[in-house]
Design an enzyme around this catalytic site. Structure first.
Site, mmCIF file in Angstrom:
data_model
loop_
_atom_site.group_PDB
_atom_site.id
_atom_site.type_symbol
_atom_site.label_atom_id
_atom_site.label_comp_id
_atom_site.label_asym_id
_atom_site.label_seq_id
_atom_site.Cartn_x
_atom_site.Cartn_y
_atom_site.Cartn_z
ATOM 1 N N SER A 195 29.168 16.956 -54.173
ATOM 2 C CA SER A 195 28.943 16.019 -53.061
ATOM 3 C C SER A 195 27.471 15.626 -53.079
ATOM 4 C CB SER A 195 29.323 16.645 -51.719
ATOM 5 O OG SER A 195 28.458 17.717 -51.419
ATOM 6 N N HIS A 311 30.799 -36.426 -33.100
ATOM 7 C CA HIS A 311 31.904 -37.300 -32.675
ATOM 8 C C HIS A 311 32.834 -36.520 -31.758
ATOM 9 C CE1 HIS A 311 36.121 -38.850 -33.434
ATOM 10 N NE2 HIS A 311 35.515 -39.923 -32.957
ATOM 11 N N ASN A 312 33.282 -37.158 -30.666
ATOM 12 C CA ASN A 312 34.181 -36.490 -29.709
ATOM 13 C C ASN A 312 33.727 -35.051 -29.467
ATOM 14 O OD1 ASN A 312 35.631 -38.827 -29.525
ATOM 15 N ND2 ASN A 312 37.448 -38.102 -30.586
ATOM 16 N N HIS A 356 40.130 -36.898 -24.688
ATOM 17 C CA HIS A 356 40.443 -37.938 -25.672
ATOM 18 C C HIS A 356 41.598 -38.767 -25.132
ATOM 19 C CE1 HIS A 356 40.887 -39.017 -30.221
ATOM 20 N NE2 HIS A 356 40.320 -39.964 -29.505
ATOM 21 N N GLU A 390 31.649 -43.448 -23.759
ATOM 22 C CA GLU A 390 32.817 -44.302 -23.949
ATOM 23 C C GLU A 390 33.478 -44.385 -22.581
ATOM 24 O OE1 GLU A 390 36.776 -44.410 -26.688
ATOM 25 O OE2 GLU A 390 34.948 -43.638 -27.605
ATOM 26 N N ARG A 549 25.912 -46.760 -35.345
ATOM 27 C CA ARG A 549 26.677 -45.521 -35.186
ATOM 28 C C ARG A 549 27.967 -45.635 -35.990
ATOM 29 N NH1 ARG A 549 30.791 -44.353 -31.604
ATOM 30 N NH2 ARG A 549 31.242 -42.124 -31.372
ATOM 31 N N ASP A 653 36.164 -12.131 -56.688
ATOM 32 C CA ASP A 653 35.896 -12.571 -58.062
ATOM 33 C C ASP A 653 35.056 -13.846 -57.957
ATOM 34 O OD1 ASP A 653 37.652 -10.546 -58.900
ATOM 35 O OD2 ASP A 653 39.377 -11.888 -58.759
#
Length: 756
Positions: A195, A311-312, A356, A390, A549, A653
């Protein structure tokens, strides 16, 4: 092997009252809804890196009950999340706190038994987060390896059996065959007790962390010596690292900063350990340290800058049925975003809401969003924030919006033109600490002096919610009423100053003046691409004096993103992406805005700021932008790559892809071979050569994936660096997670050269 005690001692926190309380643990109320509050036990683990949380789920696993301190974005006291604001108003704020995570997972809302308990958790977590962030790369590596050792020590005897050694190597993400593992074990087991303990574990640690490529690089610089003299370090900085400021002063400052040996430091020398510390530091990063602060001219018109834009912004997931949240605004602002979108509709009780439109996304209050913006607008950057409204509200609720804007944002809100700035757009420097509105406006820049009365009728041209062209999409959204006119309240109109939304009516030409400087148009990605194809130079010149934009096409209901690079190549400033969606587009986006101190504004190259320029990204010709460069990148090795599969026995990997993003002529990609079963220290030593002709627009993306022969490769990490921010020489590339957060220890070691 006690990494937690090492951490506390390193930072002088071993007797800290708050951390002792966290290590002891406490019962806290977890809040999920108005009807769901459950008592759960929470405890800081001994490694000071993870929190254990009690779970009563039937299918729970030990891993599911832990979360890492590194995953915490912020700890907030009081009712400062949507959950506690809605579901814990009956509990005093001084007993409530929330843990907000970096990724998209839910916030953990908690109630402590007493104000003192809440304070212990909030202050204790703040201390760990602060001190973890201040650790250098070597300390992070040590802390991580000690944590892995502690996990592998199943019987907690502070010794490591051969079986525990095998578990330890799996924790480190490395697969070693049993005979080689047994060989290392025997070499370190000097006591022959079967060990490892104390010095034997340290010997094993040193053997494990030895880096042959660093030894080789150091030997190149030091010759046969054991240390680097000031002169040798200066030579290395000049000839290999291509440091413009290379000289004795820089060499001495690096020795002072990174050399751990006081003896070597006193002799003005750098040991191999100091050399590694330097290469792992911000000074040795592939990303220019000088570009981590604001270094560009911030005094030019707004239209001369690329602006980090969302955006949003309110959406956490997709565009049709996902949740809306104030947290989405906070996350975007904390990532340096400077242009946010607010999709405003009439709500119940005369309170405007954001969601939305024509879809089934959830709804949030306009006033709650403004409070979040007020609190976080300038935490990551002092430069202006643009709120893209908006507006679908009736006159009555528009007036409520105006009152909220005035009352909540107060002096932050720009509500009149700056003195003397009435002929061109102001600069980010002039607008520091200010919030601008982009939206519909009655009349011109200056107040209309009563013209038009208290309201007027204007055409609404930015109804993105109605742009669901695809039949499959239209069938899944609510019916859009036939209305293309909007009555606009004067009170709201007057708050729009330099960003008046207008229809695009074509580029200006002799006899056709085109847009005023304070007017700006929005374009879907498809329309912008058509303009670039049909009139690339016209679009570039338009964007010298006007803001444009760009937003995702209506069919992107899954919140996928388009490539921002083509839009930037055309000089478009406000290129809005879905910040909630990770992927290569957001990687490149974050890489671009890492530049200039990550302040959210990046100065466009001179040829994109020239009103008489001839640059056309779709028809490349010779010009001031043409500066042919030969870029050589040698991918040498990787370090501490994270696992991608939660299965403990899964080892990655890894393979590396180096990509060039920029004008179409410069776009390229090269790949290394796959290294099997080694995420700890894979070695490639593979060189790639690229030619770049418009370096000012080029970005380099280093992508690391876990190769899978039968399905799509799994993402491990990436880093995207603007070519103008890429340092030459031997460098470490610090990898970012899928969500754009830096991995604590994962790096690539590379050699970079850039020649004319």
């Amino acid at each position: 092997m006690d990494s937690g005690r090492d951490f506390l001692t390193l930072h002088g926190l071993q007797d800290d009252e708050d951390l002792q309380a966290l290590l002891k643990g406490s019962q806290l109320l977890k809040v999920k809804s108005s009807s769901w509050r459950r008592e759960r036990f929470y405890k800081l683990q001994e490694d000071c890196k993870t929190i254990w949380q009690e779970s009563r789920k039937v299918m729970r696993t030990p891993e599911s009950q832990l979360f890492s301190i590194e995953d915490i974005q912020e700890v907030r006291m009081g009712h400062r999340t949507e959950g506690l604001e809605k579901f814990a108003r009956d509990v005093p704020e001084d007993r409530c706190f929330s843990i907000v995570f970096k990724d998209q997972r839910n916030t953990l809302d908690l109630i402590a038994p007493s104000p003192a308990d809440a304070q212990h958790w909030v202050l204790g977590l703040h201390k760990i987060i602060h001190h973890s962030g201040s650790m250098d790369q070597r300390q992070k590596l040590q802390h991580w390896i000690h944590s892995c050792l502690r996990k592998a020590d199943k019987n907690k005897d502070n010794k490591m059996s051969f079986k525990e050694l095998q578990n330890f190597l799996k924790e480190l993400n490395i697969q070693v065959d049993d005979s080689y593992a047994r060989k290392i074990f025997r070499e370190c087991d000097h006591s022959q007790t079967d060990s490892l303990e104390d010095e034997e574990i340290e010997a094993f640690y040193k053997m494990l962390t030895q880096r042959v490529e660093i030894d080789r690089t150091f030997a190149e610089a030091a010759g046969s010596g054991e240390t680097l003299s000031v002169d040798q370090l200066v030579t290395f900085l000049q000839h290999q690292q291509r440091e413009e400021a290379a000289g004795p002063a820089l060499a001495l400052s690096l020795i002072e900063r990174y050399e751990p040996s006081e003896t070597a430091k006193a002799q003005r020398q750098m040991t191999k350990d100091g050399f590694l510390m330097y290469l792992l530091s911000a000074d040795g990063s592939a990303f220019s340290l000088a570009h981590r602060r604001v270094y560009q001219d911030m005094g030019q018109p707004l239209s001369h800058y690329l602006v980090s834009s969302s955006h949003n912004t309110y959406l956490l997931e997709d565009q049709l049925a996902g949740p809306s949240s104030t947290e989405a605004y906070i996350r975007a602002l904390c990532k340096g975003c400077r242009c946010l979108e607010l999709d405003c509709w009439d709500g119940p009780n005369q309170e405007p809401i954001i969601y939305h439109g024509y879809t089934f996304t959830s709804k949030i209050l306009f006033c709650d969003v403004l409070r979040a913006i007020r609190d976080y607008a300038f935490k990551a950057s002092p430069y202006p924030v643009i709120l893209s409204l908006e507006n679908h509200c009736t006159l009555e609720q528009q007036r409520v919006m105006a009152r909220h804007l005035h009352a909540i944002l107060g002096p932050m809100l720009l509500n009149r033109p700056l003195d003397g700035v009435t002929n061109s757009l102001p600069s980010p420097e002039q607008l520091k600490g200010k919030i601008l509105l982009k939206g519909k406006k009655l009349g011109g820049l200056l107040p209309p002096g009563g013209e038009g009365g208290p309201e007027a009728t204007v055409v609404s041209d930015e109804d993105e919610a109605a742009e669901m062209e695809d039949e499959a999409v239209r069938s899944r959204v609510q019916h859009k009423p036939k209305e293309d006119k909007l009555r606009l309240a004067q009170e709201l109109s007057d708050m729009v100053i330099y960003c008046k939304s207008v229809h695009f009516g074509g580029f200006s030409s002799p006899g056709t003046p085109g847009q005023a400087f304070y007017e700006m148009a929005s374009f879907s990605e498809n329309r912008a691409l058509r303009l670039l194809q049909e009139s690339g130079n016209g679009f570039v010149r338009h964007n010298v004096g006007h803001l444009s934009r760009i937003y995702p096409a209506g069919w992107r209901t899954d919140s996928s993103n388009y490539s921002p690079v083509e839009m930037w190549n055309g000089g478009c400033q406000i290129v809005a992406l879905n910040f909630q969606t990770p992927g290569p587009e957001m990687d490149v986006y974050q890489g671009r805005f890492q530049d200039n101190g990550a302040c959210g504004y990046v100065l466009k190259p001179a040829f994109l700021r020239d009103p008489n320029g001839t640059f056309n990204p779709r028809a490349l010709a010779q010009g001031p932008w043409w500066a042919r460069k030969r870029l050589n990148i040698r991918v040498i090795s990787g370090q501490q790559l994270p696992k991608v599969n939660k299965n403990k026995n899964s080892i990655v990997d890894p393979k590396v892809t180096v990509e060039i993003h920029g004008v179409s002529r410069d776009v390229a990609s090269r790949q290394t071979a796959v290294i099997t079963n080694n995420g700890f220290n894979p070695w490639w030593d593979t060189e790639f050569a690229f030619e770049v002709v418009v370096p000012d627009l080029a970005l380099i993306r280093f992508l690391v994936e876990d190769y899978d022969a039968s399905s799509k490769n799994d993402f491990i990490g990436q880093s995207t660096i603007p070519l103008n921010s890429l340092k030459q020489g031997y460098r470490h590339v610090h990898l970012m997670s899928k969500n754009g957060d830096q991995h604590p220890s994962a790096t690539l070691f590379v050699k970079i050269s850039l020649q004319d």
